[in-house]
Design an enzyme around this catalytic site. Structure first.
Site, PDB file in Angstrom:
ATOM      1  N   ASN A   1      -9.869 -13.189  11.843  1.00  0.00           N
ATOM      2  CA  ASN A   1      -9.576 -14.201  10.829  1.00  0.00           C
ATOM      3  C   ASN A   1      -8.226 -14.904  11.028  1.00  0.00           C
ATOM      4  OD1 ASN A   1      -7.580 -12.465   9.869  1.00  0.00           O
ATOM      5  ND2 ASN A   1      -8.902 -11.566   8.317  1.00  0.00           N
TER       6      ASN A   1
ATOM      7  N   SER B   1     -14.840  -3.051   1.564  1.00  0.00           N
ATOM      8  CA  SER B   1     -13.643  -3.894   1.628  1.00  0.00           C
ATOM      9  C   SER B   1     -12.459  -3.142   1.044  1.00  0.00           C
ATOM     10  CB  SER B   1     -13.881  -5.179   0.837  1.00  0.00           C
ATOM     11  OG  SER B   1     -12.645  -5.760   0.498  1.00  0.00           O
ATOM     12  N   GLY B   2     -11.280  -3.412   1.590  1.00  0.00           N
ATOM     13  CA  GLY B   2     -10.064  -2.813   1.027  1.00  0.00           C
ATOM     14  C   GLY B   2      -9.410  -3.743   0.026  1.00  0.00           C
TER      15      GLY B   2
ATOM     16  N   ARG C   1     -18.776  -4.963   2.935  1.00  0.00           N
ATOM     17  CA  ARG C   1     -18.990  -6.067   3.875  1.00  0.00           C
ATOM     18  C   ARG C   1     -19.973  -5.670   4.960  1.00  0.00           C
ATOM     19  NH1 ARG C   1     -15.130  -9.601   2.271  1.00  0.00           N
ATOM     20  NH2 ARG C   1     -13.021  -8.806   1.929  1.00  0.00           N
TER      21      ARG C   1
ATOM     22  N   ASP D   1       0.307 -16.944   6.805  1.00  0.00           N
ATOM     23  CA  ASP D   1       0.372 -15.886   7.818  1.00  0.00           C
ATOM     24  C   ASP D   1      -0.930 -15.801   8.629  1.00  0.00           C
ATOM     25  OD1 ASP D   1      -1.223 -14.768   5.874  1.00  0.00           O
ATOM     26  OD2 ASP D   1      -0.111 -12.893   5.715  1.00  0.00           O
TER      27      ASP D   1
ATOM     28  N   ASP E   1      -3.332 -20.391   6.081  1.00  0.00           N
ATOM     29  CA  ASP E   1      -3.848 -19.915   4.795  1.00  0.00           C
ATOM     30  C   ASP E   1      -2.773 -20.096   3.713  1.00  0.00           C
ATOM     31  OD1 ASP E   1      -2.124 -17.840   5.387  1.00  0.00           O
ATOM     32  OD2 ASP E   1      -3.446 -16.290   4.606  1.00  0.00           O
TER      33      ASP E   1
ATOM     34  N   ARG F   1     -18.836  -1.740   6.084  1.00  0.00           N
ATOM     35  CA  ARG F   1     -17.651  -1.011   5.603  1.00  0.00           C
ATOM     36  C   ARG F   1     -17.265  -1.504   4.211  1.00  0.00           C
ATOM     37  NH1 ARG F   1     -13.513  -4.629   5.958  1.00  0.00           N
ATOM     38  NH2 ARG F   1     -11.918  -3.141   5.362  1.00  0.00           N
TER      39      ARG F   1
ATOM     40  N   SER G   1      -2.125 -14.900  -1.043  1.00  0.00           N
ATOM     41  CA  SER G   1      -2.624 -15.415   0.229  1.00  0.00           C
ATOM     42  C   SER G   1      -3.744 -16.449   0.063  1.00  0.00           C
ATOM     43  CB  SER G   1      -3.075 -14.213   1.065  1.00  0.00           C
ATOM     44  OG  SER G   1      -3.449 -14.604   2.335  1.00  0.00           O
TER      45      SER G   1
ATOM     46  N   GLU H   1      -6.422 -10.230  14.207  1.00  0.00           N
ATOM     47  CA  GLU H   1      -7.691 -10.071  13.522  1.00  0.00           C
ATOM     48  C   GLU H   1      -8.473 -11.360  13.784  1.00  0.00           C
ATOM     49  OE1 GLU H   1      -7.361  -7.240   9.737  1.00  0.00           O
ATOM     50  OE2 GLU H   1      -6.449  -9.180   9.360  1.00  0.00           O
TER      51      GLU H   1
HETATM   52  C1  LIG Z   1     -13.261  -9.148   7.224  1.00  0.00           C
HETATM   53  C2  LIG Z   1     -11.890  -9.565   6.852  1.00  0.00           C
HETATM   54  O1  LIG Z   1     -11.497 -10.679   7.183  1.00  0.00           O
HETATM   55  N1  LIG Z   1     -11.155  -8.696   6.154  1.00  0.00           N
HETATM   56  C3  LIG Z   1      -9.799  -8.994   5.682  1.00  0.00           C
HETATM   57  C4  LIG Z   1      -9.604  -8.483   4.270  1.00  0.00           C
HETATM   58  O2  LIG Z   1      -9.801  -7.086   4.279  1.00  0.00           O
HETATM   59  P1  LIG Z   1     -11.054  -6.341   3.614  1.00  0.00           P
HETATM   60  O3  LIG Z   1     -10.654  -4.892   3.644  1.00  0.00           O
HETATM   61  O4  LIG Z   1     -12.201  -6.667   4.501  1.00  0.00           O
HETATM   62  O5  LIG Z   1     -11.254  -6.910   2.255  1.00  0.00           O
HETATM   63  O6  LIG Z   1      -8.280  -8.757   3.841  1.00  0.00           O
HETATM   64  C5  LIG Z   1      -7.268  -8.098   4.630  1.00  0.00           C
HETATM   65  C6  LIG Z   1      -5.926  -8.387   3.999  1.00  0.00           C
HETATM   66  O7  LIG Z   1      -5.629  -9.742   4.007  1.00  0.00           O
HETATM   67  C7  LIG Z   1      -7.363  -8.565   6.078  1.00  0.00           C
HETATM   68  O8  LIG Z   1      -6.412  -7.863   6.834  1.00  0.00           O
HETATM   69  C8  LIG Z   1      -8.786  -8.322   6.592  1.00  0.00           C
HETATM   70  O9  LIG Z   1      -8.925  -8.832   7.880  1.00  0.00           O
HETATM   71 MG   LIG Z   2      -2.300 -14.647   4.152  1.00  0.00          MG
END
Ligand SMILES: CC(=O)N[C@H]1[C@@H](OP(=O)(O)O)O[C@H](CO)[C@@H](O)[C@@H]1O
Ligand SMILES: [Mg+2]
Length: 550
Positions: free
Chosen positions: A380, A505-506, A512, A288, A284, A503, A68, A378
């Site tokens: 973003n 990040s995943g 974050r 997507d 991006d 939280r 991505s 979202e």
């Molecule tokens: C704040 C932020 O933009 N977080 C993103 C990012 O997740 P995090 O868990 O925050 O790393 O990547 C994800 C997958 O692309 C997306 O779904 C999400 O919106």
């Molecule tokens: Mg993407």
């Protein structure tokens, strides 16, 4: 493992051994790390995709090779379930276990275990469709994936270099082919023709819009946008920028939706060309996500993010539902995450039901499925609109009693064709926005005027162990480390319109911090104070403490 050829499987597995020092995790975005480290993972994902297909009675499973918006040297891979949705959560755990087997023997054991636990009938056929983005590491990784597919005897279809949403569409189209639920022709062209055909119907008899500038992040979205531009011709004049798909290092570099959203500024390549009032958008790296932007009269950068897209689109849909005479039958709901701008939540919740869920598209998607029409984005820029099967039936069978009702009904039906309901697609979302702007005769400025964003700031904090951060209330409050939330609350109280949450990040090894407040310097200050709190509370050392943390 009667019908698995164990010799073939272990010979091929030996070609793709796991680097002993690495651990992998199937997270929110599938597997994602340096492309150079992913060979064994891709092989195993091939095997897992085959097993997943067998489990689903030979239905086609999708595999997308992409990282991505990440930097070009990164790569990644995710699986797509038969209806085009994200992989079922229980199988994410299988993916992680499979990727971490250290030896071929261990790998065979893990495979046998998955077959047993998931009750897979391995005599069933396996079918997989796969694609990749434009990353230089993609070709070799696809070859590793193909070995995995061969090892498990899967019938494989290579969809080539394409976007993530196209792959999701293909999975659903293949699995619904020649059924009453047919989702469209199972080809990339079929997808674009369907989408652009619906767009043309939606904007028929509307004045031609001024040209739209599309920043393709130098990625695979270039090909998709080019296709849409070709099909639409003069219906939607499009100028493509950042289209250097073969220039090493260009992907996502100072371009694309993530750059624009995170840095809240123009891609530098547009700084001399974009004129005040002209609307532009960024995709991006796998197309997507979508962010719009423009310069106001004084040349100030203004962003129209996922929240603004949700507000624009939802209000149009609600209007058409009413005009079609369906307001008592078809309800519209919104799904957001904690990152949605507070002003958007206020604007939307005064008009519609709004639900907040945990970060990650799968959470939004599932929540949106509970509404007759679910709009999810979202902040973003990742999102789409879902029409429930019952809503689709209602639209198809409703007898309009006036010409105005009939027109609105047709708009809604065309929207179901324009919008990708498997996953958000930057191109489909872009045409959706363009169609609504055309209907409302809105410029970017008028769209932006729906509400004013609260100034906000997102900060990353590197901590020793992000797993100690546990949240509740859709990630808006911390329950661990104990006591930290009370300190955040205490800080937030001091700021007018203040809001902040923390939280883990995943997708990255960071925590974050998000903050918003009435004025930009105050949002920054609040974010850096909370970041400082998080850093100190978790034993961050004074020498490496980022100097902006307060
Ligand atoms: C704040 C932020 O933009 N977080 C993103 C990012 O997740 P995090 O868990 O925050 O790393 O990547 C994800 C997958 O692309 C997306 O779904 C999400 O919106
Ligand atoms: Mg993407």
């Amino acid at each position: 493992m009667a019908t698995l050829e164990l010799n073939l499987l272990s010979n091929l597995a030996n070609k793709h051994s796991k680097p002993p020092y690495l651990r992998f995790q199937y997270g929110t975005a599938g597997f994602r790390t340096l492309g150079a480290n992913l060979d064994s993972v891709l092989f195993r994902v091939g095997v897992l995709a085959g097993l997943r297909s067998k489990k689903q009675d030979g239905k086609t499973i999708g595999v997308m090779v992409t990282a991505s918006h990440n930097p070009e040297p990164d790569n990644g891979v995710k699986l797509v379930d038969p209806r085009g949705e994200m992989l079922e959560a229980a199988w994410e755990a299988h993916a992680t276990t499979l990727s971490n087997a250290d030896t071929t023997e261990e790998l065979l054991e893990v495979i046998a275990n998955i077959i047993q636990v998931a009750k897979i009938d391995i005599s069933k056929p396996a079918r997989v469709v796969y694609a990749r983005d434009t990353r230089p590491s993609g070709e070799a990784l696809v070859a590793s994936l193909e070995d995995g597919l061969r090892a498990v005897g899967a019938e494989a279809r290579n969809a080539g270099v394409t976007t993530t949403p196209v792959l999701h569409y293909l999975v659903r189209a293949i699995n619904t082919k020649s059924t009453t639920e047919s989702y469209g022709e199972d080809s990339e062209d079929g997808y674009y023709e369907k989408m652009c055909g619906a767009y043309k119907k939606l904007v028929a008899n509307r004045p031609l819009p001024p040209p739209l500038i599309v920043d393709c992040a130098n990625g695979v979205g270039t090909f998709a946008a080019d296709r849409v531009k070709d099909i639409l011709g003069s219906t939607l004049p499009i100028t493509l920028v950042n289209t250097a798909t073969t220039t090493v290092g260009a992907l996502n570099n100072a371009s694309g939706a993530d750059f624009v959203k995170t840095s809240q500024r123009l891609p530098p390549s547009l700084s001399d060309t974009l004129k005040p009032g002209e609307r532009a958008c960024s995709l991006d790296g796998d197309a997507d996500r979508l962010i719009y932007f423009y310069l106001d009269e004084s040349g100030t950068f203004k962003m129209l993010d996922g929240d603004k897209i949700a507000a624009l689109v939802a209000s149009f849909i609600v209007e058409q539902v009413k005009l079609a005479g369906l307001e008592n039958k078809v309800r519209v709901g919104i799904v957001q995450t904690a990152y949605a701008n507070g002003a958007s939540t206020k604007y939307l919740s005064s008009r519609l039901p709004v639900k907040c869920v945990a970060t990650g598209v799968k959470h939004l998607h599932h929540a949106a499925e509970h509404y007759p029409i679910g709009v999810y984005f979202e902040a973003n820029g990742h999102g789409t609109v879902l029409f429930s099967p019952e809503t689709v039936r209602t639209l198809e069978t409703h007898q309009p009693s006036t010409p105005a009702q009939s027109t609105a009904l047709n708009y809604l039906i065309n929207l179901t064709q324009l919008i990708n309901q498997t996953v958000g697609d930057a191109l489909s979302d872009m045409l959706l926005v363009e169609a609504v702007l055309a209907h409302k005769s809105y410029s970017a400025v008028e769209w932006d005027g729906l509400y004013s964003d609260l100034p906000n700031r997102l900060v990353k904090v590197v901590v020793a162990d992000r797993n100690i951060f546990q949240t509740q209330d859709a990630e808006r409050r911390l329950v661990s480390p104990p006591g930290l939330q009370a300190k955040i609350d205490e800080l937030v109280r001091r700021y007018d319109a203040g809001r902040s949450f923390v939280r883990p990040s995943g997708t990255e090894d960071v925590v974050r911090v998000y903050a918003e407040a009435m004025l930009k310097p105050l949002a920054d200050e609040l974010a850096f104070r909370v970041a400082g709190l998080v850093y100190d509370e978790t034993g961050g050392d004074a020498f490496t403490r980022p100097k902006e943390f307060l």
